[in-house]
Write a protein that holds these residues in place. Structure first.
Motif, PDB file in Angstrom:
ATOM      1  N   ASP A 163       0.806  -1.220   0.000  1.00  0.00           N
ATOM      2  CA  ASP A 163       0.000   0.000   0.000  1.00  0.00           C
ATOM      3  C   ASP A 163       0.839   1.270   0.000  1.00  0.00           C
ATOM      4  N   GLU A 164       1.956   1.232   0.705  1.00  0.00           N
ATOM      5  CA  GLU A 164       2.774   2.442   0.811  1.00  0.00           C
ATOM      6  C   GLU A 164       3.590   2.706  -0.453  1.00  0.00           C
ATOM      7  N   GLU A 165       3.613   1.766  -1.379  1.00  0.00           N
ATOM      8  CA  GLU A 165       4.362   1.937  -2.614  1.00  0.00           C
ATOM      9  C   GLU A 165       3.435   2.392  -3.742  1.00  0.00           C
ATOM     10  N   ASP A 166       3.973   3.207  -4.635  1.00  0.00           N
ATOM     11  CA  ASP A 166       3.218   3.625  -5.815  1.00  0.00           C
ATOM     12  C   ASP A 166       3.314   2.550  -6.888  1.00  0.00           C
ATOM     13  N   ILE A 167       2.195   2.288  -7.546  1.00  0.00           N
ATOM     14  CA  ILE A 167       2.199   1.337  -8.660  1.00  0.00           C
ATOM     15  C   ILE A 167       2.660   2.062  -9.918  1.00  0.00           C
ATOM     16  N   VAL A 168       3.678   1.520 -10.546  1.00  0.00           N
ATOM     17  CA  VAL A 168       4.212   2.092 -11.782  1.00  0.00           C
ATOM     18  C   VAL A 168       4.224   1.002 -12.845  1.00  0.00           C
ATOM     19  N   VAL A 169       3.482   1.217 -13.915  1.00  0.00           N
ATOM     20  CA  VAL A 169       3.494   0.286 -15.043  1.00  0.00           C
ATOM     21  C   VAL A 169       4.654   0.700 -15.942  1.00  0.00           C
ATOM     22  N   ARG A 170       5.688  -0.091 -15.933  1.00  0.00           N
ATOM     23  CA  ARG A 170       6.931   0.293 -16.608  1.00  0.00           C
ATOM     24  C   ARG A 170       6.965  -0.255 -18.033  1.00  0.00           C
ATOM     25  N   THR A 222       4.740   1.518 -27.278  1.00  0.00           N
ATOM     26  CA  THR A 222       4.133   2.710 -26.671  1.00  0.00           C
ATOM     27  C   THR A 222       2.961   2.327 -25.782  1.00  0.00           C
ATOM     28  N   PHE A 223       2.705   3.185 -24.764  1.00  0.00           N
ATOM     29  CA  PHE A 223       1.502   3.125 -23.929  1.00  0.00           C
ATOM     30  C   PHE A 223       0.640   4.327 -24.285  1.00  0.00           C
ATOM     31  N   ASN A 224      -0.528   4.085 -24.790  1.00  0.00           N
ATOM     32  CA  ASN A 224      -1.435   5.188 -25.159  1.00  0.00           C
ATOM     33  C   ASN A 224      -0.738   6.208 -26.050  1.00  0.00           C
ATOM     34  N   GLY A 225       0.111   5.687 -26.945  1.00  0.00           N
ATOM     35  CA  GLY A 225       0.796   6.540 -27.898  1.00  0.00           C
ATOM     36  C   GLY A 225       2.045   7.215 -27.377  1.00  0.00           C
ATOM     37  N   GLU A 226       2.418   6.971 -26.103  1.00  0.00           N
ATOM     38  CA  GLU A 226       3.592   7.595 -25.510  1.00  0.00           C
ATOM     39  C   GLU A 226       4.609   6.516 -25.124  1.00  0.00           C
ATOM     40  N   THR A 227       5.845   6.940 -24.902  1.00  0.00           N
ATOM     41  CA  THR A 227       6.908   5.995 -24.548  1.00  0.00           C
ATOM     42  C   THR A 227       7.289   6.094 -23.072  1.00  0.00           C
ATOM     43  N   SER A 228       6.402   6.645 -22.255  1.00  0.00           N
ATOM     44  CA  SER A 228       6.683   6.826 -20.833  1.00  0.00           C
ATOM     45  C   SER A 228       5.893   5.832 -19.981  1.00  0.00           C
ATOM     46  N   ASN A 229       6.365   5.643 -18.749  1.00  0.00           N
ATOM     47  CA  ASN A 229       5.663   4.784 -17.804  1.00  0.00           C
ATOM     48  C   ASN A 229       4.316   5.394 -17.431  1.00  0.00           C
ATOM     49  N   ILE A 230       3.424   4.571 -16.879  1.00  0.00           N
ATOM     50  CA  ILE A 230       2.120   5.049 -16.422  1.00  0.00           C
ATOM     51  C   ILE A 230       1.971   4.730 -14.944  1.00  0.00           C
ATOM     52  N   GLU A 231       1.537   5.709 -14.172  1.00  0.00           N
ATOM     53  CA  GLU A 231       1.365   5.550 -12.733  1.00  0.00           C
ATOM     54  C   GLU A 231      -0.101   5.814 -12.371  1.00  0.00           C
ATOM     55  N   SER A 273      -3.543   6.251 -10.232  1.00  0.00           N
ATOM     56  CA  SER A 273      -3.786   6.831  -8.914  1.00  0.00           C
ATOM     57  C   SER A 273      -4.139   5.724  -7.925  1.00  0.00           C
ATOM     58  N   LYS A 274      -4.175   6.065  -6.636  1.00  0.00           N
ATOM     59  CA  LYS A 274      -4.517   5.107  -5.597  1.00  0.00           C
ATOM     60  C   LYS A 274      -5.947   4.593  -5.751  1.00  0.00           C
ATOM     61  N   GLU A 275      -6.783   5.354  -6.441  1.00  0.00           N
ATOM     62  CA  GLU A 275      -8.176   4.955  -6.601  1.00  0.00           C
ATOM     63  C   GLU A 275      -8.459   4.405  -7.996  1.00  0.00           C
ATOM     64  N   ALA A 276      -7.404   3.919  -8.664  1.00  0.00           N
ATOM     65  CA  ALA A 276      -7.553   3.356 -10.006  1.00  0.00           C
ATOM     66  C   ALA A 276      -6.740   2.077 -10.109  1.00  0.00           C
ATOM     67  N   VAL A 277      -7.112   1.233 -11.057  1.00  0.00           N
ATOM     68  CA  VAL A 277      -6.321   0.045 -11.369  1.00  0.00           C
ATOM     69  C   VAL A 277      -5.977   0.072 -12.850  1.00  0.00           C
ATOM     70  N   ALA A 278      -4.787  -0.375 -13.156  1.00  0.00           N
ATOM     71  CA  ALA A 278      -4.350  -0.435 -14.546  1.00  0.00           C
ATOM     72  C   ALA A 278      -4.949  -1.664 -15.215  1.00  0.00           C
ATOM     73  N   VAL A 279      -5.559  -1.460 -16.376  1.00  0.00           N
ATOM     74  CA  VAL A 279      -6.113  -2.578 -17.154  1.00  0.00           C
ATOM     75  C   VAL A 279      -5.622  -2.443 -18.589  1.00  0.00           C
TER      76      VAL A 279
END
Length: 362
Positions: free
Chosen positions: A308-315, A336-345, A347-353
């Motif tokens: 919980d104390e760690e941030d989720i980062v989709v690398r 690419t992720f959503n057309g970009e080449t950067s990681n996605i983080e 929020s605490k109230e969201a899940v990556a799908v």
């Protein structure tokens, strides 16, 4: 380990070395034959002792033995749950209990508290989670007047029985962080005791003093369905006035005066695109499906196992490594992720799908 120290060969040699002087200890002698059978049993006993020792510790106990250890701390293994899909009918509405099938999967017609019809998989687990909205539901029996039945959106995805590792982790969390005073850990424990919950994130003071929000995630790392949210809310702090927040009357497990709200996380959809060189015989569709499954598993692991104390980062580097290891792909570039080449983080109230996976063949 006793069985490694007290082997049959070592036990036999010790007895032979300490035999009374003058006794014939050669193989085939009366003395040798008399002790060898007994020592085999003794060696087997040491193996059994090692096995028992493994089963009494949380780190090594498995199956029913782990269940027993967990029950000592009021923790129970989460059972498998059934997939549920809303359903629409053209013509006559079938009676509750009618059976339908699609692609070898069988479902039973049921109705929820809001009188919405849904089809529940007959077999619990994740096997029925892949039914798409718009798929035809074929009745097992002839139903006069029914023209068509169609699967809608998933009301609740199925989940497999909690694994030993997941149960062991929940048990460790409860033991290492005593959850007996309505603290954050306690709310998380309460949430995760409810069937259909894989992980809960707790947000205190989200709407002022004495308010707690639980972000409820299902065992597949996806937003929990309405039925699961309702079960969590009812268990912890019932919302009798339906204002979207628990009443704080102490009618659930939460303390009197504490207002708890259970919600599903929002979806942080990640569309993945890359160029690829395919292996011989592999098709573009096969590569995309294999990539989608592998990336979905990666996101599930991130969602359910990040502290919980760690941030989720989709690398993007991690997804690249996954793609590079797929059997249908020899090489890739331009990920690419959503057309970009950067990681996605998220929020605490969201899940990556994972969203659309687009593979351009080189």
């Amino acid at each position: 380990m006793f069985s490694e120290e007290y082997t049959y060969e070592r036990l036999l040699q010790d007895v032979l070395d300490n035999a009374p002087e003058g006794i014939d200890t050669r193989q085939g002698s009366i003395f040798y034959d008399a002790i060898s059978g007994v020592l085999m049993k003794v060696a087997k006993l040491y193996v059994d002792i090692d096995m028992i020792a493994e089963l009494v510790y949380i780190d090594s106990a498995t199956g029913d033995y782990l269940d027993r250890k967990a029950s000592e701390h009021s923790v129970t293994r989460l059972p498998a749950t059934c997939a549920k899909y809303y359903v629409t009918f053209e013509g006559t509405t079938p009676d509750l209990g009618e059976r339908f099938y699609t692609d070898g999967l069988y479902f039973v017609l049921k109705q929820d508290d809001e009188e919405r019809y849904y089809l529940e998989a007959e077999e619990a687990g994740t096997g029925a989670n892949g039914v798409y909205s718009g798929t035809a539901a074929i009745p097992v029996n002839n139903i006069p007047g029914l023209n068509a039945a169609t699967f809608g959106a998933a009301a609740e995805l199925g989940s497999d029985e909690e694994s030993d590792d997941a149960l062991r982790e929940r048990l460790r969390e409860k033991m290492s962080g005593p959850a007996e005073n309505g603290n954050r850990q306690h709310y998380r424990t309460w949430c995760e005791e409810v069937d259909g919950v894989g992980r809960a994130r707790i947000i205190p003071l989200w709407n002022g003093p004495n308010t707690v929000k639980g972000i409820i995630i299902d065992p597949n790392g996806l937003p929990a369905g309405n039925a699961v949210i309702e079960r969590v809310q009812e268990y912890i702090d019932p919302d009798e006035d339906n204002d979207g927040e628990g009443d704080g009357l102490g009618e659930g497990v939460a303390n009197l005066g504490a207002h708890f709200t259970a919600v599903s996380p929002t979806k942080c959809t990640i569309n993945v695109s890359f160029n690829a060189v395919l292996t011989g015989g592999a098709t573009q569709q096969q590569a995309a499906e294999e990539a989608r499954t592998a990336i979905a598993n990666y996101l599930k692991d991130l969602t359910l196992n990040t502290e919980d104390e760690e941030d989720i980062v989709v690398r993007i580097s991690a997804v690249g490594a996954i793609i590079n290891g797929l059997s249908s792909i020899l090489d890739y570039n331009n990920l690419t992720f959503n057309g970009e080449t950067s990681n996605i983080e998220p929020s605490k109230e969201a899940v990556a799908v994972v969203g659309e996976v687009t593979v351009s063949v080189l």
